[in-house]
Motif scaffolding. Structure first.
Motif, PDB file in Angstrom:
ATOM      1  N   ASN A   1      -4.285   5.852  -6.413  1.00  0.00           N
ATOM      2  CA  ASN A   1      -4.378   4.700  -5.261  1.00  0.00           C
ATOM      3  C   ASN A   1      -3.527   5.985  -4.463  1.00  0.00           C
ATOM      4  OD1 ASN A   1      -5.060   2.179  -6.041  1.00  0.00           O
ATOM      5  ND2 ASN A   1      -3.768   1.208  -7.415  1.00  0.00           N
ATOM      6  N   ASP A   2      -2.576   6.427  -4.981  1.00  0.00           N
ATOM      7  CA  ASP A   2      -2.086   7.480  -3.742  1.00  0.00           C
ATOM      8  C   ASP A   2      -2.550   8.500  -3.258  1.00  0.00           C
ATOM      9  OD1 ASP A   2       1.195   5.200  -4.495  1.00  0.00           O
ATOM     10  OD2 ASP A   2       1.826   7.627  -5.217  1.00  0.00           O
TER      11      ASP A   2
ATOM     12  N   ASP B   1       7.825   5.492  -9.437  1.00  0.00           N
ATOM     13  CA  ASP B   1       8.212   6.910  -8.501  1.00  0.00           C
ATOM     14  C   ASP B   1       7.775   8.582  -8.455  1.00  0.00           C
ATOM     15  OD1 ASP B   1       9.663   4.133  -8.190  1.00  0.00           O
ATOM     16  OD2 ASP B   1      10.961   4.738  -8.802  1.00  0.00           O
ATOM     17  N   ALA B   2       8.228   8.810  -9.349  1.00  0.00           N
ATOM     18  CA  ALA B   2       7.671   9.863 -10.012  1.00  0.00           C
ATOM     19  C   ALA B   2       6.574  10.269  -8.846  1.00  0.00           C
ATOM     20  CB  ALA B   2       7.503  10.012 -11.126  1.00  0.00           C
ATOM     21  N   VAL B   3       5.346   9.203  -9.282  1.00  0.00           N
ATOM     22  CA  VAL B   3       3.715   9.838  -8.855  1.00  0.00           C
ATOM     23  C   VAL B   3       3.968   9.613  -6.799  1.00  0.00           C
ATOM     24  CG1 VAL B   3       1.768   8.756  -8.010  1.00  0.00           C
ATOM     25  CG2 VAL B   3       2.463   9.075 -10.863  1.00  0.00           C
TER      26      VAL B   3
ATOM     27  N   GLY C   1       5.925   6.460  -0.199  1.00  0.00           N
ATOM     28  CA  GLY C   1       7.560   6.955   0.024  1.00  0.00           C
ATOM     29  C   GLY C   1       8.100   5.937  -0.089  1.00  0.00           C
ATOM     30  N   LEU C   2       7.842   4.480   1.073  1.00  0.00           N
ATOM     31  CA  LEU C   2       9.237   3.423   0.858  1.00  0.00           C
ATOM     32  C   LEU C   2       9.327   2.987  -0.560  1.00  0.00           C
ATOM     33  CD1 LEU C   2       7.677   2.250   4.601  1.00  0.00           C
ATOM     34  CD2 LEU C   2       9.492   3.360   3.777  1.00  0.00           C
TER      35      LEU C   2
ATOM     36  N   ALA D   1       1.128  -0.900   0.303  1.00  0.00           N
ATOM     37  CA  ALA D   1       0.321  -0.099   0.328  1.00  0.00           C
ATOM     38  C   ALA D   1       0.819   1.254   0.177  1.00  0.00           C
ATOM     39  CB  ALA D   1      -0.719  -0.200   1.367  1.00  0.00           C
ATOM     40  N   LEU D   2       1.672   1.116   0.688  1.00  0.00           N
ATOM     41  CA  LEU D   2       2.813   2.441   1.065  1.00  0.00           C
ATOM     42  C   LEU D   2       2.724   2.523  -0.276  1.00  0.00           C
ATOM     43  CD1 LEU D   2       4.975   1.036   3.830  1.00  0.00           C
ATOM     44  CD2 LEU D   2       2.849   2.666   3.649  1.00  0.00           C
ATOM     45  N   ALA D   3       3.817   1.431  -1.722  1.00  0.00           N
ATOM     46  CA  ALA D   3       4.488   1.913  -2.360  1.00  0.00           C
ATOM     47  C   ALA D   3       3.137   2.011  -3.725  1.00  0.00           C
ATOM     48  CB  ALA D   3       5.056   0.563  -2.869  1.00  0.00           C
TER      49      ALA D   3
END
Length: 455
Positions: free
Chosen positions: A353-354, A381-383, A365-366, A16-18
């Motif tokens: 999702n973010d 990664d940019a998102v 952001g992990l 979820a963090l990702a």
């Protein structure tokens, strides 16, 4: 990844963090058959990986995704179940018609399942999956049979590193922005942290419930060795090696010479996380997903922790994905592939999702789940960077160095091997006069016997 590992919590926190969600489940009746469409042309598929009610945020998100998917695909109905694939009950569920059409596996599972014909060949149905060619090939290879066919898809991966307490580093005169990159530096830092006193431990290690064997495997990898190698088409033990000896001697010296590992041993994941959450532990081997677990369980601040790449030459990596019931019809397989792409393998939903998980106070952001090749991964990664709500600079040492390490997978019959290696780890950490050479020689014979069953 070991099934007894707390790293499984990453499926609710870490993934979820990702931003690419993967969440957890247990079977609750029903059956999986080879039937295709119903009389109304609707295909119903059973899937696992639904979070339990004890994880209300994750479950709510999962249920929202089911509704959104069914709205976008009115001819497909999702029958979700809690739980994952359990090796102890898998065969009985399959034989009894209780196995889900789409089921969750760890990277250690597919080879054996494919060999025993307990997963469906999905190769003919994959041509229309978006971004399939952007999934890193080493993760797709996990689901390839000896026949070259594909039997599943990955949806998450991890690499072990070092989780450390930045505050304790600073108190011990160490630079929190420059964590150890060699095991000698780990040993030196652990001594300085332990010297702070007041029950502080410099470095902690697991040694129970297969977790000791799991971590010892990663130690051996980092020292340039292997646990199992293929020789002439057959697997054999590689444990009786300089890499293993050097790993165990380092652990022995940290435990008995430096006293930087504390006197309490026979630890497992919850024990070590509790030590870190209490502010009494400097470092331990783990993935970045451990940080939010500690923060949430022990009411700590994320800024207190950092993550470094594992010292040495290589790290143990693993992951998870999904396979299909071998009795599933082509219609069910096609429907299941659509579900997996929608729910787990859809970079285009990263921003959605973010935004969604950020509003539910879930960390973003992990450095987790780098499933895609460079161009797609860079966009993902940019998102994540845009919506990051954790101090990403604290994880820079992991990000910058982890990509330079060899990512090695778990050995065949990993869980059985880890049981053997648990005993080796326990002896070294509880017996000052442990005979490392004899421990490795005995363990090697046992591992050879376990590997003899691998085809």
């Amino acid at each position: 990844m070991t099934r007894t590992s707390g790293t499984r919590s990453r499926r609710h926190a870490g993934i979820a963090l990702a931003g690419v969600m993967a969440l957890g489940l247990t079977a609750c009746g029903g059956s999986s058959t080879g039937e295709g469409e119903g009389a109304d042309g609707v295909v119903t598929i059973t899937v696992n990986d639904m979070p339990p009610k004890t994880q209300p945020v994750d479950r709510k998100i999962f249920e929202e995704d089911v509704k959104a998917f069914e709205k976008a695909n009115p001819k497909i109905k999702i029958d979700p179940r809690e739980g994952q694939m359990d090796p102890k009950t898998f065969a009985a569920k399959l034989a009894g018609g209780q196995l889900e059409d789409v089921y969750y596996v760890y990277f250690t599972d597919p080879a054996g399942l494919i060999e025993r014909r307990q997963g469906a060949d999905i190769t003919p149905y994959m041509k229309d999956i978006p971004y399939l060619d952007k999934i890193r090939p080493e993760f797709l290879d996990v689901f390839k049979g000896k026949d070259g066919k594909i039997y599943g898809l990955p949806n998450g991966q991890y690499s072990l590193g070092l989780v450390y307490n930045r505050d304790l580093f600073a108190k011990a005169g160490l630079d929190p922005d420059k964590p150890p990159t060699t095991w000698d530096e780990v040993r030196s830092a652990a001594k300085k942290i332990s010297a702070l006193g007041d029950g502080t431990t410099g470095y902690a290690e697991y040694s129970k419930n297969n977790q000791g064997g799991w971590h010892l495997t990663s130690w051996i990898y980092s020292m340039g060795g292997d646990v199992a190698v293929k020789d002439g088409g057959k697997w054999k033990s590689a444990i009786d090696s300089d890499a293993a000896r050097n790993s165990l001697r380092m652990l022995h010296d940290m435990r008995w010479t430096d006293n930087s590992m504390g006197s309490r041993q026979l630890l497992e994941i919850p024990d070590v996380q509790k030590m870190m959450g209490a502010g009494k532990l400097g470092m331990y081997m783990a993935g970045p997903d451990n940080v939010p677990t500690i923060v949430k369980q022990f009411e700590r601040a994320c800024k207190e922790y950092g993550v470094a790449a594992l010292p040495g030459q290589a790290t143990l990596g693993g992951g998870n994905g999904f396979m299909f019931n071998p009795k599933a019809s082509p219609e069910k397989i096609k429907a299941g592939l659509k579900w997996l792409q929608f729910k787990y393998l859809n970079p285009d939903r990263t921003e959605f999702n973010d935004k969604r998980i950020a509003s539910n106070d879930v960390p973003i952001g992990l450095p987790l789940d780098r499933l895609y090749t460079d161009d797609v991964q860079a966009k993902v990664d940019a998102v994540h960077a845009k919506y990051a709500n954790v101090p990403t600079e604290n994880f820079r040492p992991f990000v910058e160095r982890n990509g330079t390490l060899e990512q090695k997978v778990e050995p065949p019959n990993a869980q059985q091997i880890y049981t053997v290696l648990d005993g080796v780890m326990q002896s070294v950490l509880t017996k000052k006069d442990a005979d490392i050479d004899q421990l490795l020689a005995d363990a090697s014979k046992k591992v050879d016997a376990l590997l003899a069953t691998v085809k």
